[in-house]
Design a protein around this motif. Sequence first.
Motif, PDB file in Angstrom:
ATOM      1  N   ARG A 172      -4.961 -13.873   0.017  1.00  0.00           N
ATOM      2  CA  ARG A 172      -3.898 -13.152   0.715  1.00  0.00           C
ATOM      3  C   ARG A 172      -3.994 -13.385   2.226  1.00  0.00           C
ATOM      4  O   ARG A 172      -5.091 -13.330   2.789  1.00  0.00           O
ATOM      5  N   PRO A 173      -2.872 -13.604   2.894  1.00  0.00           N
ATOM      6  CA  PRO A 173      -2.895 -13.739   4.355  1.00  0.00           C
ATOM      7  C   PRO A 173      -3.228 -12.392   4.988  1.00  0.00           C
ATOM      8  O   PRO A 173      -2.845 -11.336   4.472  1.00  0.00           O
ATOM      9  N   SER A 195       1.290  -2.032   9.503  1.00  0.00           N
ATOM     10  CA  SER A 195       1.282  -2.169  10.950  1.00  0.00           C
ATOM     11  C   SER A 195       2.735  -2.203  11.409  1.00  0.00           C
ATOM     12  O   SER A 195       3.563  -1.452  10.905  1.00  0.00           O
ATOM     13  N   SER A 196       3.058  -3.089  12.315  1.00  0.00           N
ATOM     14  CA  SER A 196       4.411  -3.211  12.840  1.00  0.00           C
ATOM     15  C   SER A 196       4.443  -4.448  13.721  1.00  0.00           C
ATOM     16  O   SER A 196       3.398  -4.907  14.199  1.00  0.00           O
ATOM     17  N   ILE A 197       5.643  -4.988  13.958  1.00  0.00           N
ATOM     18  CA  ILE A 197       5.714  -6.051  14.957  1.00  0.00           C
ATOM     19  C   ILE A 197       5.268  -5.497  16.311  1.00  0.00           C
ATOM     20  O   ILE A 197       4.824  -6.245  17.180  1.00  0.00           O
ATOM     21  N   GLN A 198       5.344  -4.159  16.463  1.00  0.00           N
ATOM     22  CA  GLN A 198       4.893  -3.532  17.702  1.00  0.00           C
ATOM     23  C   GLN A 198       3.368  -3.431  17.778  1.00  0.00           C
ATOM     24  O   GLN A 198       2.837  -2.897  18.760  1.00  0.00           O
ATOM     25  N   GLY A 199       2.690  -3.962  16.774  1.00  0.00           N
ATOM     26  CA  GLY A 199       1.257  -4.147  16.885  1.00  0.00           C
ATOM     27  C   GLY A 199       0.927  -5.488  17.509  1.00  0.00           C
ATOM     28  O   GLY A 199      -0.248  -5.806  17.746  1.00  0.00           O
ATOM     29  N   ARG A 200       1.955  -6.280  17.790  1.00  0.00           N
ATOM     30  CA  ARG A 200       1.788  -7.608  18.387  1.00  0.00           C
ATOM     31  C   ARG A 200       2.625  -7.791  19.647  1.00  0.00           C
ATOM     32  O   ARG A 200       2.161  -8.315  20.652  1.00  0.00           O
ATOM     33  N   VAL A 201       3.915  -7.395  19.588  1.00  0.00           N
ATOM     34  CA  VAL A 201       4.795  -7.523  20.749  1.00  0.00           C
ATOM     35  C   VAL A 201       5.118  -6.126  21.285  1.00  0.00           C
ATOM     36  O   VAL A 201       5.058  -5.144  20.545  1.00  0.00           O
ATOM     37  N   ILE A 242     -13.328  -7.684  -1.362  1.00  0.00           N
ATOM     38  CA  ILE A 242     -12.241  -6.742  -1.063  1.00  0.00           C
ATOM     39  C   ILE A 242     -11.330  -7.353  -0.005  1.00  0.00           C
ATOM     40  O   ILE A 242     -11.793  -7.799   1.042  1.00  0.00           O
ATOM     41  N   ASP A 243     -10.043  -7.385  -0.284  1.00  0.00           N
ATOM     42  CA  ASP A 243      -9.061  -7.881   0.677  1.00  0.00           C
ATOM     43  C   ASP A 243      -8.500  -6.715   1.487  1.00  0.00           C
ATOM     44  O   ASP A 243      -8.032  -5.711   0.907  1.00  0.00           O
ATOM     45  N   VAL A 244      -8.541  -6.829   2.796  1.00  0.00           N
ATOM     46  CA  VAL A 244      -7.918  -5.853   3.689  1.00  0.00           C
ATOM     47  C   VAL A 244      -6.900  -6.609   4.532  1.00  0.00           C
ATOM     48  O   VAL A 244      -7.267  -7.472   5.324  1.00  0.00           O
ATOM     49  N   VAL A 245      -5.633  -6.302   4.324  1.00  0.00           N
ATOM     50  CA  VAL A 245      -4.552  -7.044   4.977  1.00  0.00           C
ATOM     51  C   VAL A 245      -3.525  -6.076   5.537  1.00  0.00           C
ATOM     52  O   VAL A 245      -3.624  -4.862   5.324  1.00  0.00           O
ATOM     53  N   MET A 246      -2.558  -6.609   6.258  1.00  0.00           N
ATOM     54  CA  MET A 246      -1.526  -5.739   6.814  1.00  0.00           C
ATOM     55  C   MET A 246      -0.149  -6.366   6.719  1.00  0.00           C
ATOM     56  O   MET A 246       0.001  -7.582   6.645  1.00  0.00           O
ATOM     57  N   VAL A 247       0.840  -5.488   6.709  1.00  0.00           N
ATOM     58  CA  VAL A 247       2.245  -5.880   6.740  1.00  0.00           C
ATOM     59  C   VAL A 247       2.808  -5.432   8.075  1.00  0.00           C
ATOM     60  O   VAL A 247       2.580  -4.297   8.514  1.00  0.00           O
ATOM     61  N   GLN A 248       3.554  -6.323   8.714  1.00  0.00           N
ATOM     62  CA  GLN A 248       4.137  -6.045  10.032  1.00  0.00           C
ATOM     63  C   GLN A 248       5.661  -5.974   9.917  1.00  0.00           C
ATOM     64  O   GLN A 248       6.347  -6.985  10.084  1.00  0.00           O
ATOM     65  N   PRO A 249       6.215  -4.804   9.619  1.00  0.00           N
ATOM     66  CA  PRO A 249       7.675  -4.705   9.535  1.00  0.00           C
ATOM     67  C   PRO A 249       8.318  -4.741  10.918  1.00  0.00           C
ATOM     68  O   PRO A 249       7.747  -4.274  11.908  1.00  0.00           O
ATOM     69  N   GLY A 250       9.518  -5.285  10.962  1.00  0.00           N
ATOM     70  CA  GLY A 250      10.349  -5.187  12.149  1.00  0.00           C
ATOM     71  C   GLY A 250      11.249  -3.959  12.018  1.00  0.00           C
ATOM     72  O   GLY A 250      10.888  -2.974  11.387  1.00  0.00           O
ATOM     73  N   GLY A 251      12.434  -4.037  12.603  1.00  0.00           N
ATOM     74  CA  GLY A 251      13.364  -2.909  12.537  1.00  0.00           C
ATOM     75  C   GLY A 251      14.157  -2.899  11.243  1.00  0.00           C
ATOM     76  O   GLY A 251      14.731  -3.922  10.852  1.00  0.00           O
ATOM     77  N   GLN A 266     -10.526   4.283 -11.515  1.00  0.00           N
ATOM     78  CA  GLN A 266     -10.630   3.528 -10.275  1.00  0.00           C
ATOM     79  C   GLN A 266      -9.292   3.447  -9.562  1.00  0.00           C
ATOM     80  O   GLN A 266      -8.232   3.587 -10.166  1.00  0.00           O
ATOM     81  N   ILE A 267      -9.375   3.218  -8.247  1.00  0.00           N
ATOM     82  CA  ILE A 267      -8.208   2.928  -7.420  1.00  0.00           C
ATOM     83  C   ILE A 267      -8.276   1.452  -7.081  1.00  0.00           C
ATOM     84  O   ILE A 267      -9.218   0.997  -6.436  1.00  0.00           O
ATOM     85  N   ASP A 268      -7.299   0.697  -7.531  1.00  0.00           N
ATOM     86  CA  ASP A 268      -7.306  -0.752  -7.312  1.00  0.00           C
ATOM     87  C   ASP A 268      -6.714  -1.143  -5.967  1.00  0.00           C
ATOM     88  O   ASP A 268      -7.173  -2.104  -5.337  1.00  0.00           O
ATOM     89  N   VAL A 269      -5.684  -0.403  -5.551  1.00  0.00           N
ATOM     90  CA  VAL A 269      -4.985  -0.735  -4.308  1.00  0.00           C
ATOM     91  C   VAL A 269      -4.729   0.535  -3.514  1.00  0.00           C
ATOM     92  O   VAL A 269      -4.285   1.548  -4.059  1.00  0.00           O
ATOM     93  N   LEU A 270      -5.022   0.477  -2.216  1.00  0.00           N
ATOM     94  CA  LEU A 270      -4.648   1.540  -1.291  1.00  0.00           C
ATOM     95  C   LEU A 270      -3.609   0.984  -0.334  1.00  0.00           C
ATOM     96  O   LEU A 270      -3.826  -0.064   0.284  1.00  0.00           O
ATOM     97  N   ILE A 271      -2.476   1.685  -0.202  1.00  0.00           N
ATOM     98  CA  ILE A 271      -1.451   1.314   0.766  1.00  0.00           C
ATOM     99  C   ILE A 271      -1.375   2.418   1.812  1.00  0.00           C
ATOM    100  O   ILE A 271      -0.933   3.531   1.532  1.00  0.00           O
ATOM    101  N   ASN A 272      -1.839   2.118   3.013  1.00  0.00           N
ATOM    102  CA  ASN A 272      -1.784   3.084   4.115  1.00  0.00           C
ATOM    103  C   ASN A 272      -0.432   2.960   4.802  1.00  0.00           C
ATOM    104  O   ASN A 272      -0.240   2.131   5.693  1.00  0.00           O
ATOM    105  N   ASN A 273       0.496   3.794   4.363  1.00  0.00           N
ATOM    106  CA  ASN A 273       1.862   3.747   4.860  1.00  0.00           C
ATOM    107  C   ASN A 273       2.199   4.902   5.802  1.00  0.00           C
ATOM    108  O   ASN A 273       3.043   4.752   6.677  1.00  0.00           O
ATOM    109  N   ALA A 274       1.558   6.047   5.643  1.00  0.00           N
ATOM    110  CA  ALA A 274       1.910   7.227   6.432  1.00  0.00           C
ATOM    111  C   ALA A 274       1.855   6.923   7.926  1.00  0.00           C
ATOM    112  O   ALA A 274       0.900   6.308   8.413  1.00  0.00           O
ATOM    113  N   GLY A 275       2.886   7.330   8.637  1.00  0.00           N
ATOM    114  CA  GLY A 275       2.905   7.080  10.069  1.00  0.00           C
ATOM    115  C   GLY A 275       4.012   7.858  10.757  1.00  0.00           C
ATOM    116  O   GLY A 275       5.015   8.223  10.135  1.00  0.00           O
TER     117      GLY A 275
END
Length: 288
Positions: free
Chosen positions: A249-250, A140-146, A177-186, A82-91
Amino acid sequence: MNILITGSSSGFGKLTTETLLVEGYTVFATMIGVATFSKKAKEELQTFAQNTKGHLHIMELDVTNQDSINNAINEIYNIVDQIDVLINNAGIGGTGWTEAFPESQFTKIFDVNVFGVQRMMRAVLPQMRKRKEGLIINLSSIQGRVVFPYSGIYTATKFAVEGLTESYHYELSQFGIDVVMVQPGGFKTNFESVQSGPHDQERLESYGELINAPDEVWGAPDEDKDFLPHPQPVPDAIVQLIEMPNGKRPIRTTVDPLLNSLGTAAINETALKAQQDLATHLEWKVTV
Protein backbone atom coordinates in the motif's frame (compact mmCIF):
# COMPACT_ATOMS: atom_id res chain seq x y z
CA MET A 1 -12.74 -8.62 8.01
CA ASN A 2 -13.49 -6.42 11.01
CA ILE A 3 -13.17 -2.67 10.50
CA LEU A 4 -13.34 0.03 13.17
CA ILE A 5 -14.04 3.59 12.01
CA THR A 6 -14.34 6.76 14.06
CA GLY A 7 -16.61 9.72 13.34
CA SER A 8 -19.26 7.70 11.53
CA SER A 9 -22.25 9.95 12.06
CA SER A 10 -21.69 12.19 9.03
CA GLY A 11 -19.44 13.17 6.13
CA PHE A 12 -16.68 10.83 5.02
CA GLY A 13 -17.26 8.60 8.06
CA LYS A 14 -20.89 7.85 7.34
CA LEU A 15 -20.36 7.39 3.61
CA THR A 16 -17.34 5.15 4.21
CA THR A 17 -19.36 3.04 6.65
CA GLU A 18 -22.08 2.58 4.02
CA THR A 19 -19.55 1.74 1.31
CA LEU A 20 -17.85 -0.87 3.51
CA LEU A 21 -21.21 -2.46 4.33
CA VAL A 22 -22.03 -2.75 0.63
CA GLU A 23 -18.68 -4.50 0.16
CA GLY A 24 -19.65 -7.02 2.84
CA TYR A 25 -17.34 -6.04 5.68
CA THR A 26 -18.12 -6.15 9.38
CA VAL A 27 -18.06 -2.51 10.43
CA PHE A 28 -17.84 -1.09 13.93
CA ALA A 29 -19.11 2.42 13.30
CA THR A 30 -18.36 4.69 16.22
CA MET A 31 -19.57 8.19 17.02
CA ILE A 32 -20.40 10.50 19.88
CA GLY A 33 -23.96 11.14 21.02
CA VAL A 34 -25.36 7.81 19.84
CA ALA A 35 -28.44 8.20 22.03
CA THR A 36 -28.83 11.97 21.51
CA PHE A 37 -27.68 14.21 18.64
CA SER A 38 -26.36 11.29 16.54
CA LYS A 39 -29.47 9.16 17.04
CA LYS A 40 -30.82 9.97 13.57
CA ALA A 41 -27.51 9.06 11.93
CA LYS A 42 -27.49 5.79 13.88
CA GLU A 43 -30.98 4.91 12.69
CA GLU A 44 -30.14 5.81 9.09
CA LEU A 45 -27.09 3.55 9.15
CA GLN A 46 -29.08 0.70 10.69
CA THR A 47 -31.72 1.01 7.97
CA PHE A 48 -29.05 1.16 5.27
CA ALA A 49 -27.28 -1.92 6.63
CA GLN A 50 -30.41 -4.05 6.29
CA ASN A 51 -30.03 -4.04 2.51
CA THR A 52 -26.32 -4.90 2.42
CA LYS A 53 -24.28 -8.05 2.89
CA GLY A 54 -22.16 -6.43 5.58
CA HIS A 55 -22.60 -6.51 9.35
CA LEU A 56 -23.00 -3.27 11.29
CA HIS A 57 -22.29 -2.54 14.94
CA ILE A 58 -22.76 1.02 16.19
CA MET A 59 -21.27 2.19 19.46
CA GLU A 60 -20.36 5.27 21.41
CA LEU A 61 -16.73 6.37 21.15
CA ASP A 62 -15.24 9.76 21.94
CA VAL A 63 -11.65 9.95 20.67
CA THR A 64 -10.89 12.65 23.27
CA ASN A 65 -11.85 10.39 26.17
CA GLN A 66 -9.65 7.40 27.04
CA ASP A 67 -12.36 5.68 29.11
CA SER A 68 -14.77 5.94 26.18
CA ILE A 69 -12.17 4.40 23.87
CA ASN A 70 -11.42 1.59 26.33
CA ASN A 71 -15.11 0.78 26.73
CA ALA A 72 -15.67 0.65 22.97
CA ILE A 73 -12.61 -1.53 22.35
CA ASN A 74 -13.65 -3.95 25.10
CA GLU A 75 -17.16 -4.09 23.63
CA ILE A 76 -15.73 -4.90 20.20
CA TYR A 77 -13.57 -7.70 21.61
CA ASN A 78 -16.66 -9.17 23.23
CA ILE A 79 -18.13 -9.51 19.73
CA VAL A 80 -15.10 -10.44 17.59
CA ASP A 81 -11.59 -11.73 18.27
CA GLN A 82 -9.69 -9.05 16.39
CA ILE A 83 -9.75 -5.65 14.71
CA ASP A 84 -8.24 -5.95 11.24
CA VAL A 85 -8.52 -2.33 10.13
CA LEU A 86 -8.69 0.96 12.00
CA ILE A 87 -9.86 4.04 10.08
CA ASN A 88 -9.14 7.26 11.98
CA ASN A 89 -11.71 9.53 10.39
CA ALA A 90 -13.01 11.67 13.27
CA GLY A 91 -11.99 15.28 12.87
CA ILE A 92 -13.05 18.90 13.32
CA GLY A 93 -11.85 22.13 11.75
CA GLY A 94 -11.91 25.87 11.90
CA THR A 95 -11.40 28.68 9.40
CA GLY A 96 -10.78 32.36 9.96
CA TRP A 97 -7.97 34.62 11.14
CA THR A 98 -5.64 32.19 12.91
CA GLU A 99 -4.60 34.75 15.52
CA ALA A 100 -8.20 34.99 16.72
CA PHE A 101 -8.34 31.32 17.74
CA PRO A 102 -7.64 31.19 21.50
CA GLU A 103 -5.68 28.37 23.10
CA SER A 104 -8.88 26.59 24.14
CA GLN A 105 -9.89 26.16 20.49
CA PHE A 106 -6.41 25.05 19.45
CA THR A 107 -6.42 22.50 22.26
CA LYS A 108 -9.84 21.13 21.31
CA ILE A 109 -9.04 20.71 17.62
CA PHE A 110 -5.65 19.13 18.31
CA ASP A 111 -7.29 16.85 20.87
CA VAL A 112 -9.65 15.41 18.25
CA ASN A 113 -7.49 15.52 15.12
CA VAL A 114 -4.09 14.52 16.52
CA PHE A 115 -4.24 13.20 20.07
CA GLY A 116 -7.37 11.24 19.18
CA VAL A 117 -5.45 9.48 16.40
CA GLN A 118 -2.68 8.57 18.83
CA ARG A 119 -5.17 7.27 21.41
CA MET A 120 -6.93 5.09 18.86
CA MET A 121 -3.70 3.66 17.47
CA ARG A 122 -2.47 2.78 20.94
CA ALA A 123 -5.80 1.05 21.58
CA VAL A 124 -5.54 -1.37 18.64
CA LEU A 125 -1.80 -1.83 18.14
CA PRO A 126 -0.98 -4.32 20.91
CA GLN A 127 -3.32 -6.87 19.33
CA MET A 128 -2.11 -6.09 15.80
CA ARG A 129 1.54 -6.42 16.80
CA LYS A 130 0.80 -9.72 18.50
CA ARG A 131 -0.76 -11.05 15.28
CA LYS A 132 1.88 -9.32 13.11
CA GLU A 133 -0.90 -8.10 10.87
CA GLY A 134 -3.15 -5.09 10.55
CA LEU A 135 -3.99 -1.93 8.66
CA ILE A 136 -4.45 1.61 9.95
CA ILE A 137 -5.75 4.33 7.64
CA ASN A 138 -5.55 7.89 8.93
CA LEU A 139 -7.58 10.63 7.26
CA SER A 140 -5.24 13.49 6.54
CA SER A 141 -5.97 16.22 4.00
CA ILE A 142 -4.32 18.05 1.14
CA GLN A 143 -3.95 20.68 3.87
CA GLY A 144 -1.45 18.36 5.48
CA ARG A 145 0.81 19.19 2.53
CA VAL A 146 -0.26 22.53 1.00
CA VAL A 147 -1.28 25.64 2.91
CA PHE A 148 -4.37 27.78 2.38
CA PRO A 149 -4.69 31.08 4.25
CA TYR A 150 -7.22 31.39 7.07
CA SER A 151 -7.04 27.71 7.97
CA GLY A 152 -3.93 27.66 10.12
CA ILE A 153 -5.37 25.70 13.01
CA TYR A 154 -6.73 22.86 10.86
CA THR A 155 -3.63 22.82 8.67
CA ALA A 156 -1.40 22.53 11.74
CA THR A 157 -3.28 19.43 12.91
CA LYS A 158 -3.09 17.76 9.52
CA PHE A 159 0.64 18.49 9.18
CA ALA A 160 0.94 16.76 12.56
CA VAL A 161 -1.10 13.77 11.36
CA GLU A 162 1.20 13.49 8.34
CA GLY A 163 4.32 13.32 10.49
CA LEU A 164 2.77 11.00 13.05
CA THR A 165 1.46 8.61 10.41
CA GLU A 166 4.73 8.50 8.50
CA SER A 167 6.68 7.72 11.68
CA TYR A 168 4.32 4.86 12.49
CA HIS A 169 4.54 3.68 8.87
CA TYR A 170 8.28 3.15 9.16
CA GLU A 171 8.24 1.72 12.66
CA LEU A 172 5.42 -0.77 12.24
CA SER A 173 6.38 -2.09 8.81
CA GLN A 174 8.69 -4.39 10.77
CA PHE A 175 5.61 -5.97 12.38
CA GLY A 176 3.65 -6.57 9.19
CA ILE A 177 1.36 -3.63 9.94
CA ASP A 178 0.58 -1.03 7.28
CA VAL A 179 -0.02 2.54 8.48
CA VAL A 180 -1.10 4.80 5.62
CA MET A 181 -3.12 7.93 5.02
CA VAL A 182 -5.68 9.36 2.65
CA GLN A 183 -5.43 13.02 1.66
CA PRO A 184 -8.86 14.29 0.58
CA GLY A 185 -9.27 17.60 -1.18
CA GLY A 186 -12.48 19.64 -1.13
CA PHE A 187 -15.75 17.71 -1.27
CA LYS A 188 -19.40 18.48 -0.66
CA THR A 189 -19.94 17.24 2.89
CA ASN A 190 -21.25 18.84 6.06
CA PHE A 191 -17.69 19.43 7.33
CA GLU A 192 -17.66 23.18 6.73
CA SER A 193 -21.09 23.67 8.23
CA VAL A 194 -20.08 22.13 11.57
CA GLN A 195 -16.69 23.78 12.00
CA SER A 196 -16.42 26.97 13.96
CA GLY A 197 -14.76 30.31 13.40
CA PRO A 198 -12.49 32.09 15.88
CA HIS A 199 -13.87 32.58 19.38
CA ASP A 200 -11.79 35.63 20.30
CA GLN A 201 -14.20 38.27 19.09
CA GLU A 202 -12.17 41.22 20.38
CA ARG A 203 -9.05 40.03 18.53
CA LEU A 204 -11.15 39.35 15.45
CA GLU A 205 -12.66 42.83 15.41
CA SER A 206 -9.18 44.36 15.61
CA TYR A 207 -8.72 43.33 11.96
CA GLY A 208 -11.17 46.09 11.05
CA GLU A 209 -12.27 46.19 7.43
CA LEU A 210 -10.40 42.94 6.75
CA ILE A 211 -12.45 40.99 9.27
CA ASN A 212 -14.33 39.09 6.54
CA ALA A 213 -11.30 38.44 4.30
CA PRO A 214 -11.40 34.68 5.06
CA ASP A 215 -14.77 34.50 3.27
CA GLU A 216 -13.01 35.43 0.01
CA VAL A 217 -11.08 32.16 0.23
CA TRP A 218 -13.52 29.85 1.96
CA GLY A 219 -16.87 31.45 1.16
CA ALA A 220 -19.48 32.66 3.62
CA PRO A 221 -20.53 30.11 6.29
CA ASP A 222 -24.01 29.75 4.77
CA GLU A 223 -22.87 29.70 1.14
CA ASP A 224 -24.03 26.72 -0.92
CA LYS A 225 -20.90 25.39 -2.63
CA ASP A 226 -22.45 23.44 -5.50
CA PHE A 227 -19.11 23.32 -7.32
CA LEU A 228 -17.71 20.84 -4.79
CA PRO A 229 -17.68 17.19 -5.99
CA HIS A 230 -19.53 14.32 -4.35
CA PRO A 231 -17.34 12.63 -1.70
CA GLN A 232 -17.76 9.01 -2.90
CA PRO A 233 -14.18 8.86 -4.29
CA VAL A 234 -12.83 9.03 -0.73
CA PRO A 235 -14.48 5.84 0.58
CA ASP A 236 -13.72 4.20 -2.76
CA ALA A 237 -10.03 4.95 -2.21
CA ILE A 238 -10.27 3.55 1.32
CA VAL A 239 -11.77 0.30 0.03
CA GLN A 240 -8.98 0.03 -2.55
CA LEU A 241 -6.37 0.40 0.18
CA ILE A 242 -8.05 -2.27 2.30
CA GLU A 243 -8.09 -4.70 -0.61
CA MET A 244 -4.41 -4.19 -1.51
CA PRO A 245 -1.84 -6.78 -0.40
CA ASN A 246 -0.12 -6.07 2.88
CA GLY A 247 3.15 -4.22 2.41
CA LYS A 248 2.14 -2.95 -1.05
CA ARG A 249 0.00 0.00 0.00
CA PRO A 250 1.26 3.53 -0.76
CA ILE A 251 1.84 5.62 2.33
CA ARG A 252 -0.21 8.46 0.83
CA THR A 253 -3.29 8.36 -1.39
CA THR A 254 -4.46 11.76 -2.60
CA VAL A 255 -8.13 12.13 -3.60
CA ASP A 256 -8.57 15.60 -5.00
CA PRO A 257 -10.64 15.90 -8.20
CA LEU A 258 -11.36 19.57 -7.50
CA LEU A 259 -7.71 20.70 -7.79
CA ASN A 260 -6.32 17.60 -9.50
CA SER A 261 -3.85 17.24 -6.61
CA LEU A 262 -2.14 20.50 -7.61
CA GLY A 263 0.77 21.08 -5.27
CA THR A 264 0.04 18.06 -3.12
CA ALA A 265 1.23 15.49 -5.66
CA ALA A 266 4.48 17.39 -6.30
CA ILE A 267 5.24 17.63 -2.59
CA ASN A 268 4.40 13.97 -2.04
CA GLU A 269 6.73 12.87 -4.84
CA THR A 270 9.57 15.07 -3.66
CA ALA A 271 9.17 14.06 -0.03
CA LEU A 272 9.06 10.35 -0.88
CA LYS A 273 12.33 10.54 -2.82
CA ALA A 274 13.94 12.53 0.00
CA GLN A 275 12.86 9.94 2.57
CA GLN A 276 14.07 7.07 0.39
CA ASP A 277 17.45 8.76 -0.07
CA LEU A 278 17.68 9.37 3.67
CA ALA A 279 16.76 5.77 4.49
CA THR A 280 19.36 4.46 2.06
CA HIS A 281 22.07 6.73 3.41
CA LEU A 282 21.32 5.86 7.04
CA GLU A 283 20.69 2.18 6.26
CA TRP A 284 17.31 2.07 7.95
CA LYS A 285 15.93 -1.43 8.32
CA VAL A 286 12.39 -0.24 7.67
CA THR A 287 10.15 0.08 4.63
CA VAL A 288 9.95 3.55 3.08
